[in-house]
Structure formats: C-alpha cells, structure tokens
Design a protein around this motif. Structure first.
Motif, mmCIF file in Angstrom:
data_model
loop_
_atom_site.group_PDB
_atom_site.id
_atom_site.type_symbol
_atom_site.label_atom_id
_atom_site.label_comp_id
_atom_site.label_asym_id
_atom_site.label_seq_id
_atom_site.Cartn_x
_atom_site.Cartn_y
_atom_site.Cartn_z
ATOM 1 N N ILE A 1 -3.504 4.681 -1.278
ATOM 2 C CA ILE A 1 -4.047 4.990 -2.603
ATOM 3 C C ILE A 1 -5.243 5.936 -2.485
ATOM 4 O O ILE A 1 -5.331 6.949 -3.188
ATOM 5 N N ILE A 2 -6.155 5.621 -1.575
ATOM 6 C CA ILE A 2 -7.363 6.430 -1.385
ATOM 7 C C ILE A 2 -7.016 7.865 -0.992
ATOM 8 O O ILE A 2 -7.668 8.825 -1.417
ATOM 9 N N ASN A 3 -5.946 8.019 -0.194
ATOM 10 C CA ASN A 3 -5.576 9.332 0.326
ATOM 11 C C ASN A 3 -4.483 10.027 -0.481
ATOM 12 O O ASN A 3 -3.925 11.026 -0.028
ATOM 13 N N SER A 4 -4.193 9.508 -1.679
ATOM 14 C CA SER A 4 -3.203 10.126 -2.577
ATOM 15 C C SER A 4 -1.854 10.341 -1.885
ATOM 16 O O SER A 4 -1.237 11.408 -1.979
ATOM 17 N N VAL A 5 -1.403 9.312 -1.190
ATOM 18 C CA VAL A 5 -0.130 9.364 -0.471
ATOM 19 C C VAL A 5 1.025 9.110 -1.429
ATOM 20 O O VAL A 5 0.944 8.273 -2.326
ATOM 21 N N ASP A 6 2.124 9.841 -1.233
ATOM 22 C CA ASP A 6 3.328 9.646 -2.049
ATOM 23 C C ASP A 6 4.317 8.690 -1.412
ATOM 24 O O ASP A 6 5.109 8.038 -2.100
ATOM 25 N N LEU A 7 4.302 8.635 -0.077
ATOM 26 C CA LEU A 7 5.340 7.886 0.636
ATOM 27 C C LEU A 7 4.781 7.208 1.877
ATOM 28 O O LEU A 7 4.075 7.830 2.666
ATOM 29 N N ILE A 8 5.111 5.933 2.025
ATOM 30 C CA ILE A 8 4.821 5.191 3.250
ATOM 31 C C ILE A 8 6.102 5.121 4.074
ATOM 32 O O ILE A 8 7.139 4.644 3.586
ATOM 33 N N ILE A 9 6.029 5.602 5.309
ATOM 34 C CA ILE A 9 7.137 5.426 6.246
ATOM 35 C C ILE A 9 6.720 4.332 7.217
ATOM 36 O O ILE A 9 5.749 4.472 7.952
ATOM 37 N N SER A 10 7.457 3.226 7.210
ATOM 38 C CA SER A 10 7.094 2.052 7.996
ATOM 39 C C SER A 10 8.174 1.736 9.028
ATOM 40 O O SER A 10 9.366 1.928 8.779
ATOM 41 N N LYS B 1 9.374 -16.303 -3.496
ATOM 42 C CA LYS B 1 8.710 -17.244 -2.587
ATOM 43 C C LYS B 1 7.349 -16.760 -2.112
ATOM 44 O O LYS B 1 6.563 -17.541 -1.579
ATOM 45 N N ASP B 2 7.082 -15.467 -2.267
ATOM 46 C CA ASP B 2 5.876 -14.885 -1.684
ATOM 47 C C ASP B 2 5.139 -14.054 -2.734
ATOM 48 O O ASP B 2 5.499 -12.917 -3.025
ATOM 49 N N LYS B 3 4.049 -14.626 -3.276
ATOM 50 C CA LYS B 3 3.304 -13.957 -4.334
ATOM 51 C C LYS B 3 2.584 -12.703 -3.827
ATOM 52 O O LYS B 3 2.436 -11.725 -4.568
ATOM 53 N N ILE B 4 2.125 -12.741 -2.587
ATOM 54 C CA ILE B 4 1.439 -11.567 -2.040
ATOM 55 C C ILE B 4 2.414 -10.416 -1.862
ATOM 56 O O ILE B 4 2.100 -9.253 -2.175
ATOM 57 N N LEU B 5 3.607 -10.731 -1.370
ATOM 58 C CA LEU B 5 4.637 -9.701 -1.220
ATOM 59 C C LEU B 5 4.975 -9.083 -2.578
ATOM 60 O O LEU B 5 5.091 -7.862 -2.717
ATOM 61 N N LYS B 6 5.087 -9.943 -3.602
ATOM 62 C CA LYS B 6 5.372 -9.458 -4.952
ATOM 63 C C LYS B 6 4.251 -8.570 -5.468
ATOM 64 O O LYS B 6 4.501 -7.510 -6.070
ATOM 65 N N SER B 7 3.010 -8.972 -5.202
ATOM 66 C CA SER B 7 1.867 -8.179 -5.679
ATOM 67 C C SER B 7 1.807 -6.826 -4.967
ATOM 68 O O SER B 7 1.452 -5.813 -5.582
ATOM 69 N N LYS B 8 2.163 -6.792 -3.693
ATOM 70 C CA LYS B 8 2.195 -5.523 -2.971
ATOM 71 C C LYS B 8 3.260 -4.600 -3.566
ATOM 72 O O LYS B 8 3.011 -3.402 -3.765
ATOM 73 N N TYR B 9 4.405 -5.154 -3.845
ATOM 74 C CA TYR B 9 5.497 -4.363 -4.417
ATOM 75 C C TYR B 9 5.108 -3.795 -5.779
ATOM 76 O O TYR B 9 5.314 -2.607 -6.059
ATOM 77 N N GLU B 10 4.504 -4.641 -6.612
ATOM 78 C CA GLU B 10 4.099 -4.201 -7.951
ATOM 79 C C GLU B 10 2.997 -3.146 -7.882
ATOM 80 O O GLU B 10 2.979 -2.201 -8.683
ATOM 81 N N LEU B 11 2.086 -3.286 -6.933
ATOM 82 C CA LEU B 11 1.021 -2.295 -6.767
ATOM 83 C C LEU B 11 1.605 -0.950 -6.330
ATOM 84 O O LEU B 11 1.193 0.110 -6.824
ATOM 85 N N LEU B 12 2.564 -0.981 -5.415
ATOM 86 C CA LEU B 12 3.219 0.247 -4.963
ATOM 87 C C LEU B 12 3.932 0.943 -6.119
ATOM 88 O O LEU B 12 3.862 2.166 -6.264
ATOM 89 N N LEU B 13 4.611 0.155 -6.943
ATOM 90 C CA LEU B 13 5.294 0.738 -8.109
ATOM 91 C C LEU B 13 4.283 1.358 -9.077
ATOM 92 O O LEU B 13 4.482 2.474 -9.579
ATOM 93 N N LYS B 14 3.200 0.631 -9.329
ATOM 94 C CA LYS B 14 2.185 1.107 -10.268
ATOM 95 C C LYS B 14 1.571 2.420 -9.793
ATOM 96 O O LYS B 14 1.336 3.337 -10.600
ATOM 97 N N LYS B 15 1.308 2.517 -8.504
ATOM 98 C CA LYS B 15 0.666 3.713 -7.944
ATOM 99 C C LYS B 15 1.684 4.786 -7.552
ATOM 100 O O LYS B 15 1.298 5.848 -7.054
ATOM 101 N N LYS B 16 2.951 4.503 -7.789
ATOM 102 C CA LYS B 16 4.039 5.450 -7.501
ATOM 103 C C LYS B 16 4.043 5.891 -6.040
ATOM 104 O O LYS B 16 4.120 7.066 -5.700
ATOM 105 N N ILE B 17 3.951 4.877 -5.178
ATOM 106 C CA ILE B 17 4.018 5.106 -3.736
ATOM 107 C C ILE B 17 5.318 4.503 -3.217
ATOM 108 O O ILE B 17 5.536 3.292 -3.314
ATOM 109 N N GLY B 18 6.185 5.334 -2.691
ATOM 110 C CA GLY B 18 7.461 4.863 -2.170
ATOM 111 C C GLY B 18 7.328 4.290 -0.768
ATOM 112 O O GLY B 18 6.337 4.515 -0.073
ATOM 113 N N VAL B 19 8.350 3.543 -0.365
ATOM 114 C CA VAL B 19 8.402 2.998 0.998
ATOM 115 C C VAL B 19 9.774 3.289 1.592
ATOM 116 O O VAL B 19 10.807 2.980 0.981
ATOM 117 N N PHE B 20 9.754 3.893 2.786
ATOM 118 C CA PHE B 20 10.986 4.185 3.519
ATOM 119 C C PHE B 20 10.857 3.563 4.904
ATOM 120 O O PHE B 20 9.856 3.779 5.590
#
Length: 256
Positions: A59-68, A83-102
């Motif tokens: 987010i700080i670095n204005s990244v469009d895509l995380i390659i993991s 089952k995992d609220k933290i995992l859900k919150s991470k997913y929702e944050l990524l969607l909100k900030k429009k950061i993809g994951v590949f």
C-alpha cells in the motif's frame, strides 16, 4: 507510469507462466491469480508470503500486484475465510486497495531455474546436476570445508543471518559433496550416500529419524531459505522493464 513500463495483466501472466509453467506445478497446487489483478500493472512486489506487513508495504509503495511463492489461499477460498478472520481481513483489504495476488509455488520448485538450483549457484557449487524433477540438486564445493564454514557461507550468501540451523553431525566434519532441496524437501534426502551433506529447507521428524538411523548427514536451513525466490523473480521481471520491489518480511522466529 511509475518507474517501469505499464504492462497489461494478461501479457504479464503469459510472461510469468512461460517462465514458470502451470504444468510444472504439483497437481492440485493453488497457484496463479488468487486476488483480482488490475488490467494494467505498473509496480510489482515479490514476496515469500502474503503477510499483513507485506500488504502494508504494498500500500505504501503503490503496488498493483503481489507475486508470492506461498499461496494466500491453500485450499478453497471461501471455506478458509469462514474459519480465519485475519485471512478474510487481508483478502478484503487487498480488494479495497486494488492489489492483486499471483502465486508461483511448486511451478518454481520444479523449474529448471529452481530455488534449489539458484541456492546452489549462490554458494558457488560446481558440477551441479539436477534430479529428474528439478526439486533437488547435487553439486560439489570448490574446496572442502568444515560444516561450520559451510553454515557460515550459507547464512551469508542466502542472507539467513537471523536463522538458526540444525544438523545431526559435527561442525568440524569436512564437507565436499552436497545435495540441496528447498522448502519442506526432506523427501529428497539422498539415502544412498552417507558422504553427501543434505541441505534441506525443512525436515519432518520421521525424516530426521530415517536419516539418523542410516548415518545420513542433514543440515536444516529453515523454510525461510526459499526467500531467494524473490531475487529470482525480480531479476527475471526487470528484464521486461517492470518496476519490481522486494518485500521486507522477516521469518518471525525468535531464538530463546
């Protein structure tokens, strides 16, 4: 454009999958697009894991895509988030900030330029030979050295100075022949040669027992040693003039 050239989503995916083919991955592995990717990519971050710290850095670095390397979702996405609220919150944050994951997981492990192969190059192994599926490599040190010297070399060249290694042999043992298998690669231990030092990312209990009973030498350097994946992808993508940064994640372990 920020630093590098703008690249269309599908073109970038095609480039990645040409270098790390889907067919090379273990059947059923959770790879590829796990969070919606923007149609235009300006900046990429490469990481071992999609942690909260990595998301914040993105987010700080204005990244469009995380390659993991490791999947964000290792299983059914919806079931995991129930089952995992933290995992859900991470997913929702990524969607909100429009950061993809590949995700490039076992298709990096079984690649000719595999993590194990690049680790071997990093410690200057000679006469490197890959096994039939590329998951592990054999090689020789240029000069024989003690296990302690080898450990110091690995920590320095793979940037693992904060990681605790484990072994089942003496630190003054002279090493020449080496097998390397990254990640949870204990199944790759060479059961036929007690002279080989098996450098493994992570070893399970029954694999330690098996090695000890057979007099096989094992040096466990942690699963975190796969962090070399970040440099592999960065070097590859920068050839395409894509702006790439590396995550600042740490392994999270404390020696007490």
């Amino acid at each position: 454009m920020i630093g590098g050239k703008i690249m269309k989503k599908q073109k970038l995916i095609n480039i990645l999958e040409e270098e790390f083919p889907v067919m090379a991955a273990t059947p059923g592995d959770f790879i590829g697009e796990q969070v919606k990717i923007n149609e235009e990519i300006r900046k990429v971050i490469v990481t071992l894991d999609v942690t909260l710290d990595v998301i914040n850095q993105s987010i700080i670095n204005s990244v469009d895509l995380i390659i993991s390397h490791h999947p964000l979702f290792f299983g059914d996405k919806n079931e995991l988030m129930k089952k995992d609220k933290i995992l859900k919150s991470k997913y929702e944050l990524l969607l909100k900030k429009k950061i993809g994951v590949f995700v490039i997981h076992t298709n990096a492990d079984f690649n000719p330029n595999s993590i194990a192969y690049m680790q071997g190059l990093a410690i200057n192994l000679m006469n490197i030979e890959q096994n039939s599926d590329n998951l592990s490599i054999f090689g020789e040190l240029k000069e024989e050295m003690s296990a302690k010297e080898l450990s110091d070399l690995i920590k320095r060249e793979l940037e693992l100075t904060t990681v605790e290694f484990r072994s089942n042999f003496n630190i003054d043992y002279n090493v020449k022949k080496i097998l390397i298998s990254s990640g949870a690669g204990g199944s790759e231990i060479d059961v036929n040669n007690s002279e080989v030092v098996n450098i493994i990312g992570e070893v399970k209990h029954h694999e330690w027992v098996m090695a000890n009973e057979r007099g096989l030498k094992v040096l466990e350097i942690s699963h975190f040693s796969e962090k070399i994946f970040k440099s592999i992808v960065k070097i590859f993508l920068e050839k395409e003039s894509i702006k790439v940064i590396l995550s600042e994640e740490e392994n999270g372990y404390k020696i007490i």
